[in-house]
Design an enzyme around this catalytic site. Structure first.
Site, short mmCIF file in Angstrom:
data_model
loop_
_atom_site.label_atom_id
_atom_site.label_comp_id
_atom_site.label_asym_id
_atom_site.label_seq_id
_atom_site.Cartn_x
_atom_site.Cartn_y
_atom_site.Cartn_z
CG ASP A 1 -9.19 9.61 -23.79
OD1 ASP A 1 -8.19 8.89 -23.99
OD2 ASP A 1 -10.25 9.20 -23.27
CE1 TYR B 1 -4.33 0.23 -0.37
CE2 TYR B 1 -4.27 -1.74 0.98
CZ TYR B 1 -4.94 -0.89 0.12
OH TYR B 1 -6.22 -1.18 -0.26
NE ARG C 1 -7.48 -3.90 -18.92
CZ ARG C 1 -8.00 -3.93 -20.15
NH1 ARG C 1 -7.58 -4.79 -21.03
NH2 ARG C 1 -8.97 -3.12 -20.48
CD GLU D 1 -3.83 4.39 0.72
OE1 GLU D 1 -2.84 3.69 1.02
OE2 GLU D 1 -5.01 4.08 0.96
CB THR E 1 -5.57 3.16 -21.49
OG1 THR E 1 -5.53 3.21 -22.92
CG2 THR E 1 -6.99 3.35 -21.02
CE LYS F 1 -8.12 1.46 -25.20
NZ LYS F 1 -8.24 2.26 -23.97
N1 DSN Z 1 -12.87 -0.14 -24.43
C1 DSN Z 1 -11.96 0.71 -25.17
C2 DSN Z 1 -11.95 0.40 -26.62
O1 DSN Z 1 -12.06 -0.77 -26.96
O2 DSN Z 1 -11.80 1.28 -27.43
C3 DSN Z 1 -12.21 2.15 -24.92
O3 DSN Z 1 -12.19 2.40 -23.57
#
Ligand code: DSN
Length: 418
Positions: free
Chosen positions: A200, A54, A235, A56, A226, A229
């Protein structure tokens, strides 16, 4: 590949499912544009003892003892993030993209303030103010749409709406938009109307890091992403911002929305950011785009109708209306043939979101396996055949077998060959 010996011994049920998933990832061509294969190093870092902690707070200002090494890890992740993207400040603690976007709303807009974002059915994200999201209920969203003629963002229309609505935040970025986003134009609109620009870049972060898509960093007040990707990390989520917003962003993430950061994820983000700074990653990102362009050209040659007529990035959106097939049965048939993508609404879709007209596909995962232009041509041929003979069991089985053999030639990072 992790040996998972302890898991096998302690919990054979979970072990068996993990192994089956590994087999699925090995033997199919994964074309969901938001998915990827992380490297073995990122996978290793995700599964470390850092999960036991932990912590924080932020490096040097924690609420728990025992932070000597987590502090150093988080510092490495933050430093790599700011260096890679050229940002003033990075917060690497958001659990994923949605919490990152909520943190931005919480930090920079009061509940009830007006925000603006691309409508979800036009490729925007839930957290850019869509009605069912908290961002569409605690704030007052105005939504911009794509042009009906071109399927692209109509920046004049965005400006007109922004002048009318005078939002506090303007969101740009998308989950199903195959074209370059003009961050400079969006930044100019935001400044003209006194709004903050939030970009974003979840889908395109790896492309931005590699310089194959323009960066929003100079034009946006805040950039969220994120990490899993095109960036090819674990993740997780990340917020980059100008220094004047750093304190508010940090406070919104912790203690505003989250408790302890996921330190094992932070370690894996640090590894992924290190990888993303290499020439090999830049080549990888450029190949993602080349692959997507070839895939688009070949699909067009087979008579598929692509939203905007092609792609500039990693992603393709197909409107299947002219093929007389809906998106969902097409995605299901393609999966049976070993080609995994998702059904998706197309702009101005007359069908329902759960049964839309389109399919969405992309090249990040296939490119991570070393697939290039010739492989894209083969994938297109298979897609054409499956859609033409929709539901034909013999065709689907034969192609699934061919895909399995084909995949064996392209080992996926992080997965062992069988
Ligand atoms: N779920 C994602 C996507 O597949 O584009 C977006 O958050």
């Amino acid at each position: 590949m992790a040996k998972l010996e302890a898991l096998q011994k302690a919990d054979p049920d979970v072990f068996a499912l993990v192994r089956l998933e590994e087999k699925r990832q090995r033997e199919t061509i994964r074309l969901i544009p938001s998915e990827n294969y992380v490297s073995a190093a990122v996978l290793d870092a995700s599964g470390t003892v850092l999960t036991n902690n932990y912590s924080e707070g932020y490096p040097g200002k924690r609420y728990y003892q025992g932070q000597e090494f987590t502090d150093r890890l988080e510092e490495i992740a933050r430093t790599r993030a700011t260096a890679l993207f050229g940002a003033d400040h990075a917060n690497v603690q958001p659990y994923s993209g949605s919490p990152a976007n909520l943190a931005v709303h919480f930090a920079l807009a009061k509940p009830g303030d007006t925000t603006m974002g691309l409508a979800l059915p036009h490729g925007g994200h839930l957290t850019h103010g869509w009605g069912v999201s908290i961002t569409g209920t605690y704030w007052k969203p105005v939504r911009y749409a794509l042009s009906k003629e071109t399927g692209r963002i109509d920046y004049d229309d965005v400006r007109r709406l922004a002048l009318e609505a005078r939002p506090r935040l303007i969101w740009c970025g998308a989950t199903a938009y195959p074209r370059v986003i003009e961050f400079e134009t969006m930044g100019a609109i935001a400044r003209e109307v006194g709004a903050l620009l939030c970009a974003d870049i979840a889908h395109i972060a790896g492309l931005v890091a590699a310089g194959v898509h323009p960066s929003p960093v100079a034009h946006a007040d805040v950039v969220t992403t994120t990490t899993h990707k095109t960036l090819r990390g674990p993740r997780g989520g990340m917020i980059l911002c100008k220094k004047e917003h750093a304190a508010a962003i940090d406070k919104a993430v912790f203690p505003g929305l989250q408790g302890g950061p996921h330190d094992h994820t932070t370690a894996a983000i640090a590894v992924a950011l290190g990888e993303a700074a290499t020439p090999a990653f830049r080549n990888y990102a450029a190949q993602i785009v080349r692959n997507a362009k070839v895939l688009a050209e070949e699909l067009l040659a087979l008579g598929f109708s692509l939203v905007t007529g092609g792609t500039d990035n990693h992603l393709i959106l197909i409107d299947l209306t002219n093929k007389g097939v809906a998106g969902k049965p097409a995605a299901q048939a393609l999966e049976r043939a070993g080609l995994v993508l998702n059904y998706n609404a197309v702009p101005f879709d007359p069908r329902k979101p759960f049964d839309p007209s389109g399919i969405r596909l992309g090249t990040p995962a296939a490119t991570s396996r070393g697939m290039r232009e010739p492989e894209m041509r083969q994938i297109t041929r298979w897609m054409g055949e499956v859609i033409k003979k929709l539901g034909d069991d013999t065709t689907e089985r034969r192609i699934a077998g061919e895909v399995r053999e084909f995949c064996a030639r392209f080992p996926a990072p992080g997965l062992a060959a069988e």
